[in-house]
Design a protein around this motif. Structure first.
Motif, PDB file in Angstrom:
ATOM      1  N   GLU A 286       0.820  -1.212   0.000  1.00  0.00           N
ATOM      2  CA  GLU A 286       0.000   0.000   0.000  1.00  0.00           C
ATOM      3  C   GLU A 286       0.859   1.270   0.000  1.00  0.00           C
ATOM      4  O   GLU A 286       0.409   2.332  -0.415  1.00  0.00           O
ATOM      5  CB  GLU A 286      -0.929  -0.006   1.216  1.00  0.00           C
TER       6      GLU A 286
ATOM      7  N   ARG B  72     -10.853   2.667  -4.807  1.00  0.00           N
ATOM      8  CA  ARG B  72     -10.345   1.369  -5.247  1.00  0.00           C
ATOM      9  C   ARG B  72     -11.418   0.526  -5.917  1.00  0.00           C
ATOM     10  O   ARG B  72     -12.573   0.533  -5.525  1.00  0.00           O
ATOM     11  CB  ARG B  72      -9.779   0.588  -4.055  1.00  0.00           C
TER      12      ARG B  72
ATOM     13  N   ASP C   6      -7.810  -3.555  -7.308  1.00  0.00           N
ATOM     14  CA  ASP C   6      -6.870  -2.747  -6.525  1.00  0.00           C
ATOM     15  C   ASP C   6      -6.690  -3.349  -5.136  1.00  0.00           C
ATOM     16  O   ASP C   6      -5.573  -3.422  -4.622  1.00  0.00           O
ATOM     17  CB  ASP C   6      -7.360  -1.303  -6.407  1.00  0.00           C
ATOM     18  N   TRP C   7      -7.811  -3.772  -4.521  1.00  0.00           N
ATOM     19  CA  TRP C   7      -7.709  -4.412  -3.198  1.00  0.00           C
ATOM     20  C   TRP C   7      -6.851  -5.674  -3.285  1.00  0.00           C
ATOM     21  O   TRP C   7      -6.023  -5.930  -2.411  1.00  0.00           O
ATOM     22  CB  TRP C   7      -9.105  -4.762  -2.672  1.00  0.00           C
TER      23      TRP C   7
END
Length: 148
Positions: free
Chosen positions: A66, A76, A80-81
């Motif tokens: 991150e 997000r 993306d997560w």
């Protein structure tokens, strides 16, 4: 393995993380088993890493992904997560026991997100179902031509 550009990768933050650890590009390359040319390109912003390689490098730098994938939580998408957790699509799909094509469709917002898949994927990513559903909804509603 996905070959797309890693959305939100911050080349400057990556370079700073390496320098903060006190490692040369050559040493980081050797320790991570990644070519020094690749690391130079990541730092120059002319290429982005594959998520599995970035996860390996960030473990060596003892820094969270991150720190170098700088997308605010409320912007997000599902992919993306996953990237921030350092997991490739095939790895997450296998762990969730769903086909990779299904996960790809969910991440792009092209496929319906069932309650069961939302629960599984959110749990595996360590986020709430509400966060995952909000990310999915952003992917579904993104403007045409916007990558996920």
């Amino acid at each position: 393995m996905t070959r797309r550009v890693l959305r939100g990768f911050n080349a400057q933050a990556f370079s700073q993380a390496r320098q903060h650890k006190g490692l040369s590009v050559s040493d980081l390359s050797r320790m991570a088993g990644v070519s020094d040319a690749a690391i130079w390109k990541w730092e120059a912003g002319t290429a982005t890493p594959l998520i599995d390689l970035l996860a390996r490098v960030m473990r060596i730098l003892d820094a969270p992904i991150e720190q170098v994938i700088t997308i605010p939580a409320d912007e997000r998408y599902p992919g993306d997560w996953r990237a921030i957790r350092g997991i490739s699509q095939p790895e997450l799909a296998a762990t969730a026991k769903i086909p990779t094509t299904t996960l790809k469709g969910i991440e792009r917002g092209d496929r319906n997100l069932s309650d069961a898949n939302a629960d599984k994927l959110a749990d595996l990513l360590g986020i709430s179902v509400e966060e995952y559903r909000a990310a999915y909804q952003r992917a579904r509603e993104r403007p045409a031509g916007t990558s996920v």
